[in-house]
Motif scaffolding. Sequence first.
Motif, PDB file in Angstrom:
ATOM      1  N   THR A  46      37.438  36.478  37.871  1.00 28.51           N
ATOM      2  CA  THR A  46      36.604  35.306  38.154  1.00 28.51           C
ATOM      3  C   THR A  46      35.640  35.090  36.995  1.00 28.51           C
ATOM      4  OG1 THR A  46      34.851  36.534  39.313  1.00 28.51           O
ATOM      5  CG2 THR A  46      36.696  35.773  40.649  1.00 28.51           C
ATOM      6  N   LEU A  47      35.324  33.820  36.725  1.00 35.59           N
ATOM      7  CA  LEU A  47      34.315  33.457  35.731  1.00 35.59           C
ATOM      8  C   LEU A  47      33.242  32.652  36.458  1.00 35.59           C
ATOM      9  CD1 LEU A  47      36.520  32.400  32.646  1.00 35.59           C
ATOM     10  CD2 LEU A  47      35.413  34.614  33.072  1.00 35.59           C
ATOM     11  N   ASP A  48      31.998  33.084  36.338  1.00 34.58           N
ATOM     12  CA  ASP A  48      30.894  32.459  37.083  1.00 34.58           C
ATOM     13  C   ASP A  48      31.229  32.350  38.573  1.00 34.58           C
ATOM     14  OD1 ASP A  48      29.182  32.249  34.911  1.00 34.58           O
ATOM     15  OD2 ASP A  48      29.792  30.202  34.419  1.00 34.58           O
ATOM     16  N   GLY A  49      31.982  33.307  39.083  1.00 35.31           N
ATOM     17  CA  GLY A  49      32.300  33.317  40.512  1.00 35.31           C
ATOM     18  C   GLY A  49      33.474  32.440  40.913  1.00 35.31           C
ATOM     19  N   TYR A  50      34.107  31.745  39.947  1.00 33.79           N
ATOM     20  CA  TYR A  50      35.263  30.910  40.263  1.00 33.79           C
ATOM     21  C   TYR A  50      36.554  31.649  39.924  1.00 33.79           C
ATOM     22  CZ  TYR A  50      32.010  27.073  40.788  1.00 33.79           C
ATOM     23  OH  TYR A  50      30.984  26.285  41.217  1.00 33.79           O
ATOM     24  N   MET A  51      37.514  31.561  40.809  1.00 35.70           N
ATOM     25  CA  MET A  51      38.804  32.201  40.621  1.00 35.70           C
ATOM     26  C   MET A  51      39.519  31.663  39.394  1.00 35.70           C
ATOM     27  SD  MET A  51      41.054  34.271  41.571  1.00 35.70           S
ATOM     28  CE  MET A  51      40.729  34.772  43.272  1.00 35.70           C
ATOM     29  N   MET A  52      39.895  32.526  38.501  1.00 41.21           N
ATOM     30  CA  MET A  52      40.668  32.114  37.332  1.00 41.21           C
ATOM     31  C   MET A  52      42.135  32.463  37.517  1.00 41.21           C
ATOM     32  SD  MET A  52      38.757  30.544  35.167  1.00 41.21           S
ATOM     33  CE  MET A  52      37.588  29.887  36.371  1.00 41.21           C
ATOM     34  N   LEU A  53      42.410  33.724  37.870  1.00 47.16           N
ATOM     35  CA  LEU A  53      43.799  34.107  38.092  1.00 47.16           C
ATOM     36  C   LEU A  53      43.863  35.342  38.964  1.00 47.16           C
ATOM     37  CD1 LEU A  53      44.876  36.835  36.366  1.00 47.16           C
ATOM     38  CD2 LEU A  53      44.458  35.294  34.467  1.00 47.16           C
ATOM     39  N   THR A  54      44.979  35.469  39.682  1.00 47.78           N
ATOM     40  CA  THR A  54      45.291  36.710  40.384  1.00 47.78           C
ATOM     41  C   THR A  54      46.661  37.173  39.882  1.00 47.78           C
ATOM     42  OG1 THR A  54      46.686  36.015  42.244  1.00 47.78           O
ATOM     43  CG2 THR A  54      44.308  35.626  42.467  1.00 47.78           C
ATOM     44  N   GLU A  55      46.884  38.455  39.924  1.00 44.50           N
ATOM     45  CA  GLU A  55      48.183  38.984  39.480  1.00 44.50           C
ATOM     46  C   GLU A  55      49.336  38.461  40.340  1.00 44.50           C
ATOM     47  OE1 GLU A  55      47.189  43.189  37.237  1.00 44.50           O
ATOM     48  OE2 GLU A  55      47.580  43.268  39.396  1.00 44.50           O
ATOM     49  N   LYS A  56      49.043  38.135  41.601  1.00 42.14           N
ATOM     50  CA  LYS A  56      50.134  37.707  42.489  1.00 42.14           C
ATOM     51  C   LYS A  56      50.611  36.280  42.213  1.00 42.14           C
ATOM     52  CE  LYS A  56      51.258  37.135  47.428  1.00 42.14           C
ATOM     53  NZ  LYS A  56      52.207  38.140  47.907  1.00 42.14           N
ATOM     54  N   ASP A  57      49.690  35.370  41.903  1.00 39.79           N
ATOM     55  CA  ASP A  57      50.148  33.976  41.760  1.00 39.79           C
ATOM     56  C   ASP A  57      49.918  33.359  40.382  1.00 39.79           C
ATOM     57  OD1 ASP A  57      47.410  33.451  42.013  1.00 39.79           O
ATOM     58  OD2 ASP A  57      47.656  31.874  43.516  1.00 39.79           O
ATOM     59  N   GLU A  58      49.472  34.143  39.382  1.00 39.93           N
ATOM     60  CA  GLU A  58      49.225  33.535  38.068  1.00 39.93           C
ATOM     61  C   GLU A  58      50.516  33.007  37.427  1.00 39.93           C
ATOM     62  OE1 GLU A  58      50.362  34.842  35.047  1.00 39.93           O
ATOM     63  OE2 GLU A  58      50.962  36.861  35.680  1.00 39.93           O
ATOM     64  N   PHE A  59      51.650  33.573  37.833  1.00 38.72           N
ATOM     65  CA  PHE A  59      52.914  33.118  37.227  1.00 38.72           C
ATOM     66  C   PHE A  59      53.136  31.619  37.432  1.00 38.72           C
ATOM     67  CE2 PHE A  59      54.171  34.014  41.599  1.00 38.72           C
ATOM     68  CZ  PHE A  59      55.197  33.130  41.876  1.00 38.72           C
ATOM     69  N   ILE A  60      52.629  31.102  38.534  1.00 40.54           N
ATOM     70  CA  ILE A  60      52.858  29.683  38.843  1.00 40.54           C
ATOM     71  C   ILE A  60      52.131  28.806  37.818  1.00 40.54           C
ATOM     72  CG2 ILE A  60      52.620  27.896  40.603  1.00 40.54           C
ATOM     73  CD1 ILE A  60      52.567  30.210  42.704  1.00 40.54           C
TER      74      ILE A  60
END
Lengths: 287, 287
Positions: A46-60
Amino acid sequence: MDLWFSEHHTPNVKLSIRVDRQLYAGQSEFQRIDVFESPEFGRFLTLDGYMMLTEKDEFIYHEMIVHVPMAVHPNIKKVLVIGAGDGGVIRELTRYDHIEHIDMVEIDPDVVEVCRAYLPKTAGPWLDDPRVHIHYEDGLKFVRTCEDAYDLIIVDSTDPFGPGEGLFTREFYGNCYKALHEDGIMVNQHESPFYDEDAIACQRAHKRIVESFPISRVYQAHIPTYPSGHWLFGFASKKYHPLKDLDEARWNGYGLSCKYYTTTLHKGAFYIPAYVEELLKDVESER
Amino acid sequence: MDLWFSEHHTPNVKLSIRVDRQLYAGQSEFQRIDVFESPEFGRFLTLDGYMMLTEKDEFIYHEMIVHVPMAVHPNIKKVLVIGAGDGGVIRELTRYDHIEHIDMVEIDPDVVEVCRAYLPKTAGPWLDDPRVHIHYEDGLKFVRTCEDAYDLIIVDSTDPFGPGEGLFTREFYGNCYKALHEDGIMVNQHESPFYDEDAIACQRAHKRIVESFPISRVYQAHIPTYPSGHWLFGFASKKYHPLKDLDEARWNGYGLSCKYYTTTLHKGAFYIPAYVEELLKDVESER
């Protein structure tokens, strides 16, 4: 342990993810950076508390922002990537042997360092590919100095506030136009059309891109950890049309196997819902 | 007032919606029924604590479950709807003048009563359309008694546990096949492919439908208040193919204006991500 990370998608709706432990917390010159370990999504940034990526769905996200333009333009040799400090865009780009040079312009060196340490699935060895040149600079300023230099620009920005704000301005899109060859393509992350405030940001970005590029279309993907799960990308182009110039046989000939992207899905990604078409048409007609 | 409704999409992820007030809470013979008023989504209905619909995004689900088969089959006169006590499917179906008869089989009369009282946008006057015949019965039993009777069956079920469980069985799909005319179509809500447990349910349902119908495809929509936001529908058919037999000109000639569905989007809805194709192929080959 009952530890949850929550992101408010609006003041009235939030998505919460159970956290096993926090792996990193720090404040860079530009933003707060955190990495967590979670049972559902693996590690996430997360950057400044906002989701940037997760390992599970970043591929999309990463497949959709890279392979769509790569399947349209027949010969992309030189690429400019703005942002992308997590490495995911670079991972997908370096799968193409015919790409010769990638400039990655990330404002925050700490993001790259933290991702290299904690997110090896996106910030892996491809960041050391000899074709990849990392510049720790403001993308807005970098692109001002470029002219007729790139086949593809990928704007992998944060949201249109905070450090990423300048990457949604008319001046920036105009400079991207100038930085591209006469058949160049710019792709950007384009927010979500669903919640009112996001829809306005989305509409505003589209208006500005339409003013800079002769061809400007929007395409969609299902990204579960982003607000509403319905995420848009902008496809802005000087010459190539995202559907008429899609060359399925050529792209499939590259032999890249993807988890989300297919050249069939490519087409469907541009077939957006009626209300999103309306949202965009409203500003296209003002042109 | 800081009041939140949360739904756990898995034990490790939850979506929370700020609630202004609870409008209804009751226990029927079959399930717990609640209606809430929320600033973001308007009113919303939950059954046993699971989100069924919100006023803000129900149009996506209801348009996609109804208009996709209606744009494929050229002459749907008699329709069976299983579930659908909230009235949304009936609202969309009654927009077609050429539909002559609709049997709606809802197990729980309380759902219809509560929706009529609190959710007039879905349970509106179309429920009193003379073509609509409401049967308060178990859909599983109802369909056993039918043979060669319908052009279209819409299975607007809850999840594959609790009262809706039987609507995901091989026996049920086989009876639907029998209840349809020789060119009939069955459409069902088909869960999400994203989280592991949902993906298994989705795969299992697909396997059973493939065993019953010669043509079985899955299509997708972006539904922000359902788990992962990536929702699937099943399209099972005896004769018509969902893409080859799509008649865009005919459907557009009906002059129905939609907020999500278009005949262009129809095609894209069947262009599913690579990982979802894989998930379904795995059981198709077992056939």
